[in-house]
Structure formats: structure tokens, C-alpha cells
Write a protein that holds these residues in place. Structure first.
Motif, PDB file in Angstrom:
ATOM      1  N   GLY A 117       0.774  -0.870  -0.159  1.00 39.42           N
ATOM      2  CA  GLY A 117      -0.079  -0.270  -0.085  1.00 39.42           C
ATOM      3  C   GLY A 117       0.743   1.574  -0.027  1.00 39.42           C
ATOM      4  N   ALA A 118      -0.400   2.447  -0.092  1.00 38.59           N
ATOM      5  CA  ALA A 118       0.892   4.440  -0.155  1.00 38.59           C
ATOM      6  C   ALA A 118       1.806   3.773   0.608  1.00 38.59           C
ATOM      7  CB  ALA A 118      -0.287   4.754   0.318  1.00 38.59           C
ATOM      8  N   GLY A 119       1.127   3.382   1.936  1.00 38.15           N
ATOM      9  CA  GLY A 119       2.563   3.584   3.527  1.00 38.15           C
ATOM     10  C   GLY A 119       3.699   3.228   2.664  1.00 38.15           C
ATOM     11  N   VAL A 120       4.602   2.519   1.920  1.00 40.87           N
ATOM     12  CA  VAL A 120       5.639   2.161   1.634  1.00 40.87           C
ATOM     13  C   VAL A 120       5.599   2.802   0.022  1.00 40.87           C
ATOM     14  CG1 VAL A 120       6.891   0.016   0.902  1.00 40.87           C
ATOM     15  CG2 VAL A 120       5.028  -0.517   1.855  1.00 40.87           C
ATOM     16  N   SER A 121       5.189   2.978  -0.659  1.00 45.35           N
ATOM     17  CA  SER A 121       5.567   4.281  -1.900  1.00 45.35           C
ATOM     18  C   SER A 121       6.145   5.752  -1.031  1.00 45.35           C
ATOM     19  CB  SER A 121       4.290   4.205  -2.823  1.00 45.35           C
ATOM     20  OG  SER A 121       3.429   5.122  -1.981  1.00 45.35           O
ATOM     21  N   ILE A 122       4.894   5.885   0.237  1.00 49.63           N
ATOM     22  CA  ILE A 122       5.392   7.742   0.846  1.00 49.63           C
ATOM     23  C   ILE A 122       7.078   7.043   1.316  1.00 49.63           C
ATOM     24  CG2 ILE A 122       5.162   8.981   2.754  1.00 49.63           C
ATOM     25  CD1 ILE A 122       1.609   8.437   2.437  1.00 49.63           C
ATOM     26  N   LEU A 123       7.427   6.037   2.100  1.00 49.33           N
ATOM     27  CA  LEU A 123       8.590   5.796   2.406  1.00 49.33           C
ATOM     28  C   LEU A 123       9.715   6.069   1.295  1.00 49.33           C
ATOM     29  CD1 LEU A 123       8.610   3.313   5.141  1.00 49.33           C
ATOM     30  CD2 LEU A 123       9.073   4.943   5.687  1.00 49.33           C
ATOM     31  N   GLY A 124       9.265   6.278   0.241  1.00 53.75           N
ATOM     32  CA  GLY A 124      10.160   5.751  -1.199  1.00 53.75           C
ATOM     33  C   GLY A 124       9.745   7.359  -1.683  1.00 53.75           C
ATOM     34  N   GLY A 125       9.490   7.747  -1.027  1.00 57.15           N
ATOM     35  CA  GLY A 125       9.346   9.471  -1.212  1.00 57.15           C
ATOM     36  C   GLY A 125       8.319   9.515  -2.779  1.00 57.15           C
ATOM     37  N   CYS A 126       6.959   9.042  -2.855  1.00 56.84           N
ATOM     38  CA  CYS A 126       6.041   9.889  -3.258  1.00 56.84           C
ATOM     39  C   CYS A 126       4.672  10.628  -2.230  1.00 56.84           C
ATOM     40  CB  CYS A 126       5.174   7.873  -3.639  1.00 56.84           C
ATOM     41  SG  CYS A 126       6.854   7.135  -4.750  1.00 56.84           S
ATOM     42  N   PRO A 127       4.029  10.576  -2.828  1.00 54.82           N
ATOM     43  CA  PRO A 127       3.060  11.791  -2.446  1.00 54.82           C
ATOM     44  C   PRO A 127       2.266  10.546  -1.734  1.00 54.82           C
ATOM     45  CG  PRO A 127       2.243  11.400  -4.560  1.00 54.82           C
ATOM     46  CD  PRO A 127       3.997  10.884  -4.169  1.00 54.82           C
ATOM     47  N   SER A 128       1.660  11.148  -0.137  1.00 50.35           N
ATOM     48  CA  SER A 128       0.608  11.059   0.303  1.00 50.35           C
ATOM     49  C   SER A 128      -0.944  10.565  -0.245  1.00 50.35           C
ATOM     50  CB  SER A 128       0.193  11.152   1.614  1.00 50.35           C
ATOM     51  OG  SER A 128      -0.074  12.438   1.784  1.00 50.35           O
ATOM     52  N   LEU A 148      10.800 -10.416   0.719  1.00 49.58           N
ATOM     53  CA  LEU A 148       9.804 -11.942   1.079  1.00 49.58           C
ATOM     54  C   LEU A 148       8.539 -11.754   0.108  1.00 49.58           C
ATOM     55  CD1 LEU A 148       8.541  -8.990   3.142  1.00 49.58           C
ATOM     56  CD2 LEU A 148      10.053 -10.842   4.041  1.00 49.58           C
ATOM     57  N   GLY A 149       8.779 -12.121  -1.220  1.00 49.58           N
ATOM     58  CA  GLY A 149       8.163 -12.769  -1.948  1.00 49.58           C
ATOM     59  C   GLY A 149       8.910 -13.224  -3.409  1.00 49.58           C
ATOM     60  N   LYS A 150       8.228 -13.456  -4.244  1.00 45.69           N
ATOM     61  CA  LYS A 150       8.485 -13.592  -5.560  1.00 45.69           C
ATOM     62  C   LYS A 150       7.140 -12.409  -6.849  1.00 45.69           C
ATOM     63  CE  LYS A 150      12.014 -16.092  -5.027  1.00 45.69           C
ATOM     64  NZ  LYS A 150      13.589 -15.058  -5.433  1.00 45.69           N
ATOM     65  N   THR A 151       5.869 -13.009  -6.035  1.00 45.15           N
ATOM     66  CA  THR A 151       4.980 -12.223  -6.420  1.00 45.15           C
ATOM     67  C   THR A 151       4.242 -10.943  -6.053  1.00 45.15           C
ATOM     68  OG1 THR A 151       4.761 -13.911  -8.175  1.00 45.15           O
ATOM     69  CG2 THR A 151       2.597 -12.315  -8.109  1.00 45.15           C
ATOM     70  N   PHE A 152       3.936  -9.737  -6.346  1.00 43.83           N
ATOM     71  CA  PHE A 152       3.488  -8.563  -5.615  1.00 43.83           C
ATOM     72  C   PHE A 152       2.173  -7.968  -5.991  1.00 43.83           C
ATOM     73  CE2 PHE A 152       8.029  -9.226  -4.927  1.00 43.83           C
ATOM     74  CZ  PHE A 152       8.652  -9.119  -3.845  1.00 43.83           C
ATOM     75  N   VAL A 153       1.590  -7.775  -4.532  1.00 40.01           N
ATOM     76  CA  VAL A 153       0.189  -7.162  -6.057  1.00 40.01           C
ATOM     77  C   VAL A 153       0.526  -5.605  -4.707  1.00 40.01           C
ATOM     78  CG1 VAL A 153      -2.292  -6.707  -5.390  1.00 40.01           C
ATOM     79  CG2 VAL A 153      -0.732  -9.146  -5.307  1.00 40.01           C
ATOM     80  N   THR A 154      -0.128  -4.817  -5.478  1.00 45.28           N
ATOM     81  CA  THR A 154      -0.055  -3.494  -5.072  1.00 45.28           C
ATOM     82  C   THR A 154      -1.124  -2.585  -5.094  1.00 45.28           C
ATOM     83  OG1 THR A 154       1.177  -1.091  -4.645  1.00 45.28           O
ATOM     84  CG2 THR A 154       1.131  -2.170  -6.802  1.00 45.28           C
ATOM     85  N   THR A 155      -1.414  -1.725  -4.892  1.00 46.48           N
ATOM     86  CA  THR A 155      -2.626  -0.701  -4.685  1.00 46.48           C
ATOM     87  C   THR A 155      -1.821   0.659  -5.631  1.00 46.48           C
ATOM     88  OG1 THR A 155      -3.630   0.041  -2.514  1.00 46.48           O
ATOM     89  CG2 THR A 155      -5.256  -1.414  -3.601  1.00 46.48           C
ATOM     90  N   ASN A 156      -0.606   0.634  -5.291  1.00 46.58           N
ATOM     91  CA  ASN A 156      -0.044   1.734  -5.598  1.00 46.58           C
ATOM     92  C   ASN A 156       0.260   2.040  -7.165  1.00 46.58           C
ATOM     93  OD1 ASN A 156       0.010   1.831  -2.640  1.00 46.58           O
ATOM     94  ND2 ASN A 156       2.536   1.377  -3.096  1.00 46.58           N
ATOM     95  N   TYR A 157       0.792   3.085  -7.580  1.00 50.97           N
ATOM     96  CA  TYR A 157       0.295   3.705  -8.836  1.00 50.97           C
ATOM     97  C   TYR A 157       1.320   3.359  -9.428  1.00 50.97           C
ATOM     98  CZ  TYR A 157      -4.106   5.522  -8.256  1.00 50.97           C
ATOM     99  OH  TYR A 157      -5.238   5.853  -8.154  1.00 50.97           O
ATOM    100  N   ASP A 158       2.589   3.752  -9.047  1.00 50.41           N
ATOM    101  CA  ASP A 158       4.329   3.749  -8.355  1.00 50.41           C
ATOM    102  C   ASP A 158       4.644   2.791  -8.747  1.00 50.41           C
ATOM    103  OD1 ASP A 158       5.668   2.650  -6.456  1.00 50.41           O
ATOM    104  OD2 ASP A 158       4.202   3.819  -5.451  1.00 50.41           O
ATOM    105  N   SER A 159       6.302   2.947  -9.035  1.00 47.76           N
ATOM    106  CA  SER A 159       6.477   1.710 -10.437  1.00 47.76           C
ATOM    107  C   SER A 159       8.082   1.395  -9.838  1.00 47.76           C
ATOM    108  CB  SER A 159       7.414   1.980 -12.096  1.00 47.76           C
ATOM    109  OG  SER A 159       8.482   3.532 -11.875  1.00 47.76           O
ATOM    110  N   TRP A 160       8.073   1.633  -8.182  1.00 44.13           N
ATOM    111  CA  TRP A 160       9.148   1.351  -7.421  1.00 44.13           C
ATOM    112  C   TRP A 160       8.785  -0.698  -6.828  1.00 44.13           C
ATOM    113  CZ3 TRP A 160      13.673   3.116  -5.082  1.00 44.13           C
ATOM    114  CH2 TRP A 160      13.467   4.501  -4.777  1.00 44.13           C
ATOM    115  N   LEU A 161       7.803  -1.062  -7.056  1.00 39.96           N
ATOM    116  CA  LEU A 161       7.872  -2.706  -6.932  1.00 39.96           C
ATOM    117  C   LEU A 161       8.584  -3.214  -8.938  1.00 39.96           C
ATOM    118  CD1 LEU A 161       4.626  -3.539  -5.193  1.00 39.96           C
ATOM    119  CD2 LEU A 161       7.457  -4.144  -4.597  1.00 39.96           C
TER     120      LEU A 161
END
Length: 344
Positions: free
Chosen positions: A40-51, A127-140
Motif C-alpha cells: 500500500g501507499a505507506g511503503v511508497s511514501i517512504l520511497g518519496g511518493c506523495p500521500s 519477502l515475495g516472488k510476486t507482488f500485488v499493489t494498489t499503488n500507481y508508482d513503479s518502485w515494485l
């Protein structure tokens, strides 16, 4: 003394840990290759993306800059939820033929050099080989490899296994939300779209309603809600670890989890799910209440304490989890079981 000791024992047991104990079910899922981090967004915020709030206000700011909206109008809606603000921004875009550069608002040109972001996504990637996200950014979308050792610390013989960044398959088309793709390593399912397809991002109230419509699995492929079918399979056949979701994300989680449970019926799920969530020490009672709430969704809460490092404590948690339970690829037996279930 006995009474004092019992009070001390109670206080110690009531303390929220800095790093949660890893439940056996979570560790086992990582070993069997059935653990899927849901980001979720809490991870991308740590990466500099907006809330969510900042993204919504920045989108309206772009409308103001284009002189299709003004500060007075912005002030009147400042108390609305981020999703409502984004709905308004999208409506302004459509009305005036305006194009907001959401990719620029979500991730800067040099976002991938963010040191904190690289650390959190490096640990998360273990922690995983495949990921699911509701984030728009491309960090993953790209695997972040371990930092290379310096020349002075390098071994005499070059390490031929030194990893290089590897792109993960970015899945944003709802038609590709399939169990078969979930069985593939190095995939990222962007449930709500990606900056690489801004028009397709799920942002407005109407978008959410359409994405999580109550249509059930149907023999008619044109009527099937592939998102719900995908989530049904995910929650029944995989162990999900929610990461980066806070109390403000409950609405999104209810869309995702409750809709999937409605899709799968009243039977008990075959997998147990977990959620990492941060709390301050004084929020112990809130944490207990939230644990009860998530338990109704078959999710076990894994709380960590934010007092010293706030949300950055999540990085320490992921570092620890990644070192203790690095994920493996799904076992051949698991893949065979998946295929048999799909054929039934």
C-alpha cells in the motif's frame, strides 16, 4: 511486591513491539512460495511518493496552474476526502481537455535514487516472488538488489553471482489478472493501474465502483469481474501479507477484502493472512480493537511500535522479516494443485 510484579508484568505484556514476532504460518508460506506481499501507499511514501492527500491537492494545483480552477474553489473543498478531490480533478480534466501529468506528481525523475526507498523496497523484495499493489508508482516494477561491496572489501575472486537490477513484469490490464499469471515469479499486479497508463488509473469514486462491481463469476466472459475472480483465488490459495496500509486506508481494504470474500462465498478461506501496521505506544487499546476488526476478515494483525522512528520503523521490520524468511518460488506441488483447482 506480588501486586507490583503483576502490574509490571501486565505492562510489559501490553507493550507494542518494535518488531513483531513472525507467526509460523507466515514463515511457512514464505518457505513454500505461497506468500504474496500486498503493498500500500505507506511503503511508497517512504520511497518519496506523495500521500493520497498530497496527490489530490497537487492534482487540483495542476488545474489551478492551468487556470481551470482557482484557489477560492480549492479552499471550499479542502475538507473533502482525497478520493473526492481526485474525482473533481478528473472531472476538470474531462471538461476542459486538460491533461494532468500524474506520473510527474507521483514520482520525480530521480525517484529511483531515493536511498530510503531503495532500502525499503530491497527488503520488501526478499519477502515475495510476486507482488500485488494498489499503488500507481513503479518502485515494485524493478528488483532492488543488495548493495555491492566496495573495492577494498571485495573478495579476491570476482563474485559471478553478483545480482543486477531485474525488471519485474508489470501487470496493469485487468484481463491479465489471472491465477496463471499469479503463479509466475517476478510479476507485479497493479490493481489500480500504473503511472505508465495514467488514464487507466483507478482514482475516482466511479472508478472504484466499476473495478469492484458485484458481478459474479460468469460463463459469459464479457460479464465476469476479473478483478474479483483474481482476488478470490489470491485470498483462497495464497497467504497475503499487507504492508503499508494505515487506518486511513480502511476504505480501500474493505473494497479489496470484503468484495473478494463475497465472491468466494461463506466458506472458510484456505489461507491465513497477515497485516503489518504501526501504532504508537499509547494506542495499545486501539491496536487491540483493530486486531479484532481484521480478525473478522481472516487477517492477523502484526503491530509494531512507531514512537522512536515513526513509519520508518517499518523499514527495520522488513529488514528483519527479509533476513529471517526470504521467499522461495512456489513448489511444483503447489503449482499442480493450482492447476487442478482451475480445471475443476
Amino acid at each position: 511486591m506480588g501486586n507490583a510484579d503483576s502490574i509490571t508484568e501486565r505492562k510489559m505484556s501490553d507493550e507494542i513491539p518494535l518488531v513483531p514476532t513472525i507467526p509460523p504460518g507466515l514463515r511457512d508460506a514464505a518457505q513454500r512460495g505461497t506468500l504474496v506481499p500486498f503493498v500500500g501507499a505507506g511503503v511508497s511514501i517512504l520511497g518519496g511518493c506523495p500521500s493520497w492527500g498530497k496527490l489530490a491537492d497537487d492534482a487540483l494545483g495542476a488545474c489551478i496552474k492551468a487556470e481551470k480552477f482557482n484557489h477560492g474553489q480549492h479552499e471550499q473543498i479542502r475538507h473533502l476526502t482525497p478520493r473526492m478531490k481526485l474525482s473533481i480533478a478528473r472531472a476538470i480534466e474531462a471538461e476542459h481537455g486538460l491533461t494532468i501529468d500524474y506520473a510527474k506528481l507521483i514520482q520525480s525523475d530521480d525517484y529511483s535514487s531515493n536511498v530510503v526507498g531503495r532500502r525499503v523496497y530491497r527488503s520488501l523484495g526478499k519477502l515475495g516472488k510476486t507482488f500485488v499493489t494498489t499503488n500507481y508508482d513503479s518502485w515494485l516494477d524493478t528488483e532492488i538488489v543488495d548493495t555491492e561491496v566496495s573495492v577494498q572489501d571485495a573478495p579476491p575472486v570476482a563474485d559471478s553471482t553478483t545480482a543486477t537490477p531485474r525488471a519485474r513484469r508489470r501487470i496493469i490490464d485487468v484481463n491479465d489478472f489471472t491465477p496463471a499469471n499469479l503463479a509466475q515469479d517476478n510479476c507485479v499486479f497493479h490493481l489500480h493501474g500504473s503511472v505508465y497508463d495514467s488514464p487507466g488509473m483507478i482514482m475516482t469514486t466511479r472508478d472504484y465502483i466499476q473495478r469492484y462491481a458485484n458481478d459474479r463469476r460468469s460463463d459469459d466472459p464479457t460479464r465476469e469481474n476479473r478483478t474479483l475472480t483474481f482476488l478470490e483465488f489470491l485470498f483462497q490459495r495464497r497467504t497475503v501479507l499487507f504492508v503499508g496500509y494505515g487506518l486511513e486506508d480502511l476504505e480501500i481494504l474493505e473494497y479489496v477484502v470484503q468484495k473478494a470474500r463475497q465472491q468466494s462465498g461463506s466458506g472458510p478461506p484456505q489461507a491465513r493472512h497477515f497485516m503489518l501496521q504501526g501504532f504508537f505506544a499509547h494506542q495499545y487499546d486501539l491496536m487491540r480493537s483493530m486486531a479484532q476488526y481484521y480478525a473478522q476478515c481472516d487477517i492477523e494483525l502484526l503491530p509494531f511500535r512507531r514512537d522512536q522512528r515513526d513509519w520508518a520503523q517499518l523499514i527495520e521490520v522488513l529488514d528483519h522479516f527479509g533476513s529471517i524468511m526470504p521467499a522461495k518460488s512456489a513448489l511444483a506441488l503447489q503449482k499442480q494443485t493450482d492447476m487442478e483447482d482451475l480445471l475443476d
